[in-house]
Design an enzyme around this catalytic site. Structure first.
Site, PDB file in Angstrom:
ATOM      1  N   ARG A  80       0.833  -1.207   0.000  1.00 55.75           N
ATOM      2  CA  ARG A  80       0.000   0.000   0.000  1.00 55.75           C
ATOM      3  C   ARG A  80       0.867   1.257   0.000  1.00 55.75           C
ATOM      4  NH1 ARG A  80      -5.512  -0.643   0.264  1.00 55.75           N
ATOM      5  NH2 ARG A  80      -5.897   1.331   1.289  1.00 55.75           N
ATOM      6  N   ASN A 107      -6.928   4.826 -11.098  1.00 56.39           N
ATOM      7  CA  ASN A 107      -5.705   4.893 -10.295  1.00 56.39           C
ATOM      8  C   ASN A 107      -4.832   3.644 -10.435  1.00 56.39           C
ATOM      9  OD1 ASN A 107      -7.234   3.169  -8.775  1.00 56.39           O
ATOM     10  ND2 ASN A 107      -7.330   4.453  -6.952  1.00 56.39           N
ATOM     11  N   HIS A 110      -5.177  -1.894  -7.639  1.00 57.66           N
ATOM     12  CA  HIS A 110      -5.828  -2.146  -6.354  1.00 57.66           C
ATOM     13  C   HIS A 110      -4.853  -2.917  -5.481  1.00 57.66           C
ATOM     14  CE1 HIS A 110      -8.363  -3.883  -3.274  1.00 57.66           C
ATOM     15  NE2 HIS A 110      -7.962  -5.083  -3.649  1.00 57.66           N
TER      16      HIS A 110
HETATM   17  P1  ATP Z   1      -8.266  -0.027  -3.805  1.00 59.30           P
HETATM   18  O1  ATP Z   1      -9.261  -0.695  -2.885  1.00 59.30           O
HETATM   19  O2  ATP Z   1      -8.723  -0.015  -5.243  1.00 59.30           O
HETATM   20  O3  ATP Z   1      -6.878  -0.540  -3.622  1.00 59.30           O
HETATM   21  P2  ATP Z   1      -8.054   2.176  -1.962  1.00 59.30           P
HETATM   22  O4  ATP Z   1      -8.032   1.111  -0.914  1.00 59.30           O
HETATM   23  O5  ATP Z   1      -6.939   3.154  -1.997  1.00 59.30           O
HETATM   24  O6  ATP Z   1      -8.168   1.522  -3.398  1.00 59.30           O
HETATM   25  P3  ATP Z   1     -10.862   2.518  -1.441  1.00 59.30           P
HETATM   26  O7  ATP Z   1     -11.401   3.496  -0.489  1.00 59.30           O
HETATM   27  O8  ATP Z   1     -10.844   1.061  -1.071  1.00 59.30           O
HETATM   28  O9  ATP Z   1      -9.399   2.995  -1.872  1.00 59.30           O
HETATM   29  O10 ATP Z   1     -11.675   2.696  -2.795  1.00 59.30           O
HETATM   30  C1  ATP Z   1     -11.692   1.671  -3.770  1.00 59.30           C
HETATM   31  C2  ATP Z   1     -11.611   2.272  -5.150  1.00 59.30           C
HETATM   32  O11 ATP Z   1     -12.800   3.002  -5.393  1.00 59.30           O
HETATM   33  C3  ATP Z   1     -10.498   3.294  -5.347  1.00 59.30           C
HETATM   34  O12 ATP Z   1      -9.275   2.713  -5.723  1.00 59.30           O
HETATM   35  C4  ATP Z   1     -11.046   4.143  -6.461  1.00 59.30           C
HETATM   36  O13 ATP Z   1     -10.794   3.540  -7.734  1.00 59.30           O
HETATM   37  C5  ATP Z   1     -12.527   4.143  -6.168  1.00 59.30           C
HETATM   38  N1  ATP Z   1     -12.908   5.334  -5.415  1.00 59.30           N
HETATM   39  C6  ATP Z   1     -12.709   5.559  -4.097  1.00 59.30           C
HETATM   40  N2  ATP Z   1     -13.180   6.754  -3.724  1.00 59.30           N
HETATM   41  C7  ATP Z   1     -13.695   7.300  -4.853  1.00 59.30           C
HETATM   42  C8  ATP Z   1     -14.332   8.536  -5.151  1.00 59.30           C
HETATM   43  N3  ATP Z   1     -14.555   9.454  -4.207  1.00 59.30           N
HETATM   44  N4  ATP Z   1     -14.714   8.745  -6.430  1.00 59.30           N
HETATM   45  C9  ATP Z   1     -14.504   7.826  -7.397  1.00 59.30           C
HETATM   46  N5  ATP Z   1     -13.912   6.642  -7.180  1.00 59.30           N
HETATM   47  C10 ATP Z   1     -13.518   6.382  -5.932  1.00 59.30           C
HETATM   48 MG    MG Z   2      -9.460  -0.477  -0.808  1.00 60.27          MG
END
Ligand code: ATP
Ligand code: MG
Length: 132
Positions: A80, A107, A110
Site C-alpha cells: 500500500r 488509479n 488495487h
Molecule cells: P483499492 O481498494 O482499489 O486498492 P483504496 O483502498 O486506496 O483503493 P478505497 O477506499 O478502497 O481505496 O476505494 C476503492 C476504489 O474506489 C479506489 O481505488 C477508487 O478507484 C474508487 N474510489 C474511491 N473513492 C472514490 C471517489 N470518491 N470517487 C470515485 N472513485 C472512488
Molecule cells: Mg481499498
C-alpha cells in the site's frame, strides 16, 4: 494486487510489475481476466452502497484486469505504501498512483487492505488451489 483496466489499457503492466518485484515482492500467481459484473461487485463488496460504487464497478468491467498474488514480509503495508494514496493527485512522488494514475477512479492498481480481505479477494479471483 489487481492491475485495473486503465493500467492494462495504457500498457502499464510491465512497469507496475517491475516496481513490485524491485520492492522485494515475489509473484506467487498471476492471472488476466475480464471481470463479470458479479465478480467486480463481490471484489468491492465492502464499498456497496457508497456513491462511487456503481461507477467503480462499471470501470472495473470496462476491460481486462491482471491479478497477482504477492508474497513478502509485511506485504500489505509495504504494497500500500508502494501504491500510494487512492487519489493520484494526493499520492507521494514515486508511488505507482502518483506516477501513473489519472484520477481517483483511474488509479491503475488495487492493493488489498488487510490479510482477511486479501484472502477474500483471492477466493473470488483465483482458482481453488490458491486458497487456503
Ligand atoms: P483499492 O481498494 O482499489 O486498492 P483504496 O483502498 O486506496 O483503493 P478505497 O477506499 O478502497 O481505496 O476505494 C476503492 C476504489 O474506489 C479506489 O481505488 C477508487 O478507484 C474508487 N474510489 C474511491 N473513492 C472514490 C471517489 N470518491 N470517487 C470515485 N472513485 C472512488
Ligand atoms: Mg481499498
Amino acid at each position: 494486487m489487481l492491475i485495473k483496466p486503465d493500467g492494462v489499457e495504457r500498457r502499464l503492466i510491465g512497469k507496475v510489475i517491475e516496481r513490485v518485484e524491485d520492492a522485494g515482492f515475489r509473484i506467487v500467481a498471476m492471472h488476466m481476466e475480464h471481470l463479470t459484473r458479479k465478480k467486480a461487485e463481490e471484489l468491492y463488496a465492502p464499498h456497496r452502497g457508497k456513491d462511487f460504487f456503481e461507477g467503480l464497478v462499471e470501470f472495473m468491467i470496462s476491460g481486462p484486469v491482471v491479478g497477482l498474488i504477492l508474497e513478502k514480509e509485511n506485504a500489505i503495508e509495504d504494497l500500500r505504501r508502494l501504491v500510494g494514496k487512492t487519489d493520484p493527485a494526493r499520492a507521494d512522488v514515486g508511488t505507482i498512483r502518483h506516477d501513473f494514475g489519472m484520477s481517483i477512479r483511474k488509479n491503475v492498481v488495487h492493493a488489498s487492505d488487510s490479510p482477511e480481505n486479501a484472502s477474500r479477494e483471492i477466493k473470488i479471483f483465483f482458482e481453488e488451489k490458491w486458497t487456503e
